[in-house]
Design a protein around this motif. Structure first.
Motif, PDB file in Angstrom:
ATOM      1  N   PRO A 158       0.804  -1.230   0.000  1.00  0.00           N
ATOM      2  CA  PRO A 158       0.000   0.000   0.000  1.00  0.00           C
ATOM      3  C   PRO A 158       0.836   1.279   0.000  1.00  0.00           C
ATOM      4  CG  PRO A 158      -0.908  -1.576   1.570  1.00  0.00           C
ATOM      5  CD  PRO A 158       0.419  -2.128   1.125  1.00  0.00           C
ATOM      6  N   VAL A 159       2.129   1.163   0.269  1.00  0.00           N
ATOM      7  CA  VAL A 159       2.971   2.358   0.280  1.00  0.00           C
ATOM      8  C   VAL A 159       3.094   2.955  -1.132  1.00  0.00           C
ATOM      9  CG1 VAL A 159       5.280   3.262   0.797  1.00  0.00           C
ATOM     10  CG2 VAL A 159       4.232   1.582   2.306  1.00  0.00           C
ATOM     11  N   LYS A 160       3.074   2.102  -2.162  1.00  0.00           N
ATOM     12  CA  LYS A 160       3.191   2.632  -3.525  1.00  0.00           C
ATOM     13  C   LYS A 160       2.071   3.623  -3.839  1.00  0.00           C
ATOM     14  CE  LYS A 160       4.049   1.372  -8.357  1.00  0.00           C
ATOM     15  NZ  LYS A 160       2.948   1.867  -9.189  1.00  0.00           N
ATOM     16  N   PRO A 161       0.788   3.268  -3.657  1.00  0.00           N
ATOM     17  CA  PRO A 161      -0.232   4.299  -3.885  1.00  0.00           C
ATOM     18  C   PRO A 161      -0.132   5.483  -2.930  1.00  0.00           C
ATOM     19  CG  PRO A 161      -1.226   2.251  -3.096  1.00  0.00           C
ATOM     20  CD  PRO A 161       0.187   1.944  -3.450  1.00  0.00           C
ATOM     21  N   MET A 162       0.375   5.241  -1.729  1.00  0.00           N
ATOM     22  CA  MET A 162       0.583   6.361  -0.815  1.00  0.00           C
ATOM     23  C   MET A 162       1.609   7.338  -1.377  1.00  0.00           C
ATOM     24  SD  MET A 162       1.807   6.426   3.173  1.00  0.00           S
ATOM     25  CE  MET A 162       3.537   6.309   2.716  1.00  0.00           C
ATOM     26  N   HIS A 163       2.613   6.836  -2.126  1.00  0.00           N
ATOM     27  CA  HIS A 163       3.565   7.729  -2.802  1.00  0.00           C
ATOM     28  C   HIS A 163       2.805   8.771  -3.623  1.00  0.00           C
ATOM     29  CE1 HIS A 163       7.081   4.550  -3.053  1.00  0.00           C
ATOM     30  NE2 HIS A 163       6.880   4.997  -1.818  1.00  0.00           N
ATOM     31  N   ALA A 164       1.801   8.282  -4.377  1.00  0.00           N
ATOM     32  CA  ALA A 164       1.031   9.187  -5.228  1.00  0.00           C
ATOM     33  C   ALA A 164       0.263  10.207  -4.399  1.00  0.00           C
ATOM     34  CB  ALA A 164       0.076   8.394  -6.114  1.00  0.00           C
ATOM     35  N   GLY A 165      -0.346   9.737  -3.329  1.00  0.00           N
ATOM     36  CA  GLY A 165      -1.090  10.656  -2.470  1.00  0.00           C
ATOM     37  C   GLY A 165      -0.211  11.723  -1.853  1.00  0.00           C
ATOM     38  N   LEU A 166       0.957  11.316  -1.378  1.00  0.00           N
ATOM     39  CA  LEU A 166       1.869  12.280  -0.764  1.00  0.00           C
ATOM     40  C   LEU A 166       2.400  13.280  -1.784  1.00  0.00           C
ATOM     41  CD1 LEU A 166       3.905  10.010   1.675  1.00  0.00           C
ATOM     42  CD2 LEU A 166       2.284  11.812   2.304  1.00  0.00           C
ATOM     43  N   ALA A 167       2.742  12.801  -2.983  1.00  0.00           N
ATOM     44  CA  ALA A 167       3.254  13.716  -4.003  1.00  0.00           C
ATOM     45  C   ALA A 167       2.187  14.710  -4.445  1.00  0.00           C
ATOM     46  CB  ALA A 167       3.772  12.921  -5.200  1.00  0.00           C
ATOM     47  N   ALA A 168       0.936  14.246  -4.585  1.00  0.00           N
ATOM     48  CA  ALA A 168      -0.158  15.148  -4.941  1.00  0.00           C
ATOM     49  C   ALA A 168      -0.348  16.205  -3.858  1.00  0.00           C
ATOM     50  CB  ALA A 168      -1.442  14.354  -5.149  1.00  0.00           C
ATOM     51  N   ARG A 169      -0.336  15.756  -2.627  1.00  0.00           N
ATOM     52  CA  ARG A 169      -0.515  16.674  -1.493  1.00  0.00           C
ATOM     53  C   ARG A 169       0.660  17.636  -1.373  1.00  0.00           C
ATOM     54  NH1 ARG A 169       2.055  18.413   3.338  1.00  0.00           N
ATOM     55  NH2 ARG A 169       0.474  18.761   4.963  1.00  0.00           N
ATOM     56  N   ASN A 170       1.875  17.104  -1.465  1.00  0.00           N
ATOM     57  CA  ASN A 170       3.057  17.936  -1.264  1.00  0.00           C
ATOM     58  C   ASN A 170       3.292  18.907  -2.408  1.00  0.00           C
ATOM     59  OD1 ASN A 170       3.555  16.762   1.196  1.00  0.00           O
ATOM     60  ND2 ASN A 170       5.064  15.311   0.424  1.00  0.00           N
ATOM     61  N   GLY A 171       2.891  18.518  -3.627  1.00  0.00           N
ATOM     62  CA  GLY A 171       2.996  19.447  -4.744  1.00  0.00           C
ATOM     63  C   GLY A 171       2.123  20.666  -4.539  1.00  0.00           C
ATOM     64  N   LEU A 172       0.889  20.427  -4.120  1.00  0.00           N
ATOM     65  CA  LEU A 172      -0.006  21.543  -3.812  1.00  0.00           C
ATOM     66  C   LEU A 172       0.533  22.353  -2.644  1.00  0.00           C
ATOM     67  CD1 LEU A 172      -2.637  23.142  -4.090  1.00  0.00           C
ATOM     68  CD2 LEU A 172      -3.790  21.332  -2.772  1.00  0.00           C
ATOM     69  N   PHE A 173       1.030  21.678  -1.633  1.00  0.00           N
ATOM     70  CA  PHE A 173       1.554  22.358  -0.447  1.00  0.00           C
ATOM     71  C   PHE A 173       2.723  23.272  -0.813  1.00  0.00           C
ATOM     72  CE2 PHE A 173       3.883  21.793   3.823  1.00  0.00           C
ATOM     73  CZ  PHE A 173       3.182  22.821   4.427  1.00  0.00           C
ATOM     74  N   ALA A 174       3.617  22.788  -1.666  1.00  0.00           N
ATOM     75  CA  ALA A 174       4.768  23.598  -2.078  1.00  0.00           C
ATOM     76  C   ALA A 174       4.322  24.872  -2.782  1.00  0.00           C
ATOM     77  CB  ALA A 174       5.682  22.783  -2.990  1.00  0.00           C
ATOM     78  N   ALA A 175       3.325  24.768  -3.647  1.00  0.00           N
ATOM     79  CA  ALA A 175       2.817  25.946  -4.352  1.00  0.00           C
ATOM     80  C   ALA A 175       2.173  26.931  -3.383  1.00  0.00           C
ATOM     81  CB  ALA A 175       1.822  25.524  -5.426  1.00  0.00           C
ATOM     82  N   LEU A 176       1.444  26.411  -2.416  1.00  0.00           N
ATOM     83  CA  LEU A 176       0.796  27.278  -1.425  1.00  0.00           C
ATOM     84  C   LEU A 176       1.835  27.968  -0.535  1.00  0.00           C
ATOM     85  CD1 LEU A 176      -2.136  24.894  -0.437  1.00  0.00           C
ATOM     86  CD2 LEU A 176      -2.356  27.062  -1.675  1.00  0.00           C
ATOM     87  N   LEU A 177       2.882  27.224  -0.178  1.00  0.00           N
ATOM     88  CA  LEU A 177       3.950  27.832   0.613  1.00  0.00           C
ATOM     89  C   LEU A 177       4.628  28.960  -0.163  1.00  0.00           C
ATOM     90  CD1 LEU A 177       5.636  24.651   2.143  1.00  0.00           C
ATOM     91  CD2 LEU A 177       4.509  26.465   3.445  1.00  0.00           C
ATOM     92  N   ALA A 178       4.909  28.714  -1.428  1.00  0.00           N
ATOM     93  CA  ALA A 178       5.553  29.741  -2.251  1.00  0.00           C
ATOM     94  C   ALA A 178       4.668  30.972  -2.380  1.00  0.00           C
ATOM     95  CB  ALA A 178       5.875  29.173  -3.633  1.00  0.00           C
ATOM     96  N   GLN A 179       3.379  30.754  -2.500  1.00  0.00           N
ATOM     97  CA  GLN A 179       2.444  31.884  -2.590  1.00  0.00           C
ATOM     98  C   GLN A 179       2.523  32.768  -1.344  1.00  0.00           C
ATOM     99  OE1 GLN A 179      -1.802  31.084  -2.255  1.00  0.00           O
ATOM    100  NE2 GLN A 179      -2.185  32.352  -4.071  1.00  0.00           N
TER     101      GLN A 179
END
Length: 450
Positions: A195-216
């Motif tokens: 189950p960690v493999k699909p969690m990779h996708a969830g974390l990357a989706a979440r962290n990508g958005l988070f990085a953009a929000l932090l930069a904003q």
């Protein structure tokens, strides 16, 4: 000028008005495919455990396939996890991973919050895919073969660029977000089949958005966090094992969505084995399983990695087992979702043939996803089938839209009414005309069964 700013300026220069209509068509198909996969994965144990472990508070952004709304970061995480839970979502040749499942979840949550149009959504998605795949061209295939999971480690940059586009961040803020993302990227292939493999996708989706929000918000990273000493490229690939120039050339000429393109899966398992499945299915009608004495599968050595060499021991790791996939193809003439249920693993004919499968590399190293299956029968005769590329492998052998629609209905029907699924699919196929993405999520929620 830093590498991140060079990338950001190229992403910022992409213009929806110049996008090839075929790229827009491919974008819509890929996004529809991902939404269907998320609706399929919504009620899996993997998604349920992720939600329960997080104990997330309620918010405004829809969890696909559930009567639940969470905050935007949490919704991005859950929808990314569910979208990859059954490994049925699209792949990218350049990325050597799954781009759409990383980009769409954060983008969807953001679009709900902003009330963004379908056109803006398509635009941001294409920018995200182009960014992730151009970066990938500079690090693959060393990055992939080293053991990183590019879906997460490279896909995150696509999620960042897509979110930044929708938020209309200037190039300098996107560059900063990419540098923030360098410290949020993660995912190792040793966890494939869990189950960690699909969690990779969830974390990357979440962290990508988070990085953009932090930069904003003005949160600052080192400007050279990609190419600098002990930066992303040094750490993830190592000196001499990447080419930053390859990341900067050819943007949009053509878009990566068109060349080499997105591949949409016909079978619910790792894409590396799809060519062999096609070959096995082609042989099915000419053999009786009990007559099989041996099976030899030959593929590109890049496809013969540890996660596909193992026999199937669980419903999840069966999705990565070449021997199981080929045995199913030979026995059943099909590989379906039901074949990855726990009880299916004990089919005696399949288990017998799975234990006969041997694997060797193809001599033709140019045929990355081709496969050859040779079956030896008890009378000593052999039957061989070769496949140059599995159906759905990019624009050169596209999955017909009728098959995409059938796949979507099969997937979405696990958590949404049939009428609701059809309406959602039709909306996705005309996404650039949708006034607000809230209309789409409202329709999904209205049809959700649970």
């Amino acid at each position: 000028m830093s590498l991140a700013l060079e990338i950001a300026r190229r992403a910022g220069a992409l213009d929806y008005e110049t996008f090839d209509p075929q790229a827009i068509k491919w974008a819509k198909q890929a996004m529809a495919d991902m939404v269907g996969c998320a609706l399929l994965g919504a009620n899996t144990d993997t998604t349920t455990m992720a939600i329960e472990a997080g104990a997330f508070p309620a918010g405004d952004c829809l969890v696909l396939g559930r009567q639940m709304r969470l905050g935007k970061l949490e919704a991005a995480f859950v929808n990314g996890t569910s979208g990859h839970a059954l490994d049925y979502d699209d792949t990218s040749k350049s990325l050597s991973g799954h781009p759409t499942v990383i980009i769409v979840p954060g983008l969807l949550a953001l679009a709900e919050e902003l009330g963004s149009s379908g056109r803006d959504f398509v635009d941001a998605y294409i920018v995200g895919v182009e960014t992730a795949t151009r970066i990938a061209r500079g690090v693959n295939f060393h990055h992939y073969e080293k053991g990183w999971h590019p879906t997460a480690t490279l896909g995150i940059f696509g999620a960042i660029a897509a979110a930044a586009r929708m938020m209309r961040l200037p190039d300098e803020q996107l560059a900063n977000a990419l540098c923030i993302g360098a410290s949020l990227a993660s995912g190792v292939k040793a966890n494939f089949g869990t189950p960690v493999k699909p969690m990779h996708a969830g974390l990357a989706a979440r962290n990508g958005l988070f990085a953009a929000l932090l930069a904003q918000q003005g949160f600052e990273a080192a400007p050279e966090a990609l190419e600098g000493r002990q930066g992303f490229l040094d750490v993830f690939n190592g000196a001499g094992n990447y080419d930053a120039d390859k990341m900067l050339t050819g943007w949009g000429r053509p878009l990566d969505l068109l060349e080499p393109g997105i591949s949409i899966k016909k079978y619910p398992c790792v894409y590396s084995v799809h060519g062999a499945i096609d070959a096995g299915i082609a042989l099915h009608g000419s053999i009786v399983p009990s007559d099989i004495e041996g099976v030899l599968v030959r593929m590109h050595p890049r496809r013969l990695l540890p996660h596909v060499l193992n026999p199937a021991t669980s419903a999840l790791n069966a999705k990565f087992s070449l021997s199981y996939a080929v045995a199913r193809a030979l026995v059943n003439g099909a590989v379906t979702l039901d074949h990855f249920e726990d009880e299916a693993l004990h089919d005696p004919d399949v288990v017998h043939i799975m234990n006969l499968v041997q694997m060797k590399p193809l001599d033709d190293r140019s045929n990355d996803y081709g496969a050859e299956v040779c079956v030896t029968l008890k009378d000593g005769s052999t039957l061989t089938e070769a496949v140059a590329a599995p159906l759905g492998r990019g624009p050169e052998v596209p999955l017909p839209e009728s098959m995409l629609a059938t796949k979507f209905m099969d997937c979405a029907g696990r958590s949404v009414t049939r009428q609701g699924a059809q309406t959602v699919f039709d909306m996705l196929m005309a996404l650039e005309s949708l006034p607000s993405m809230r209309d789409l999520t409202a329709e999904i929620k209205a049809g959700t069964l649970n």
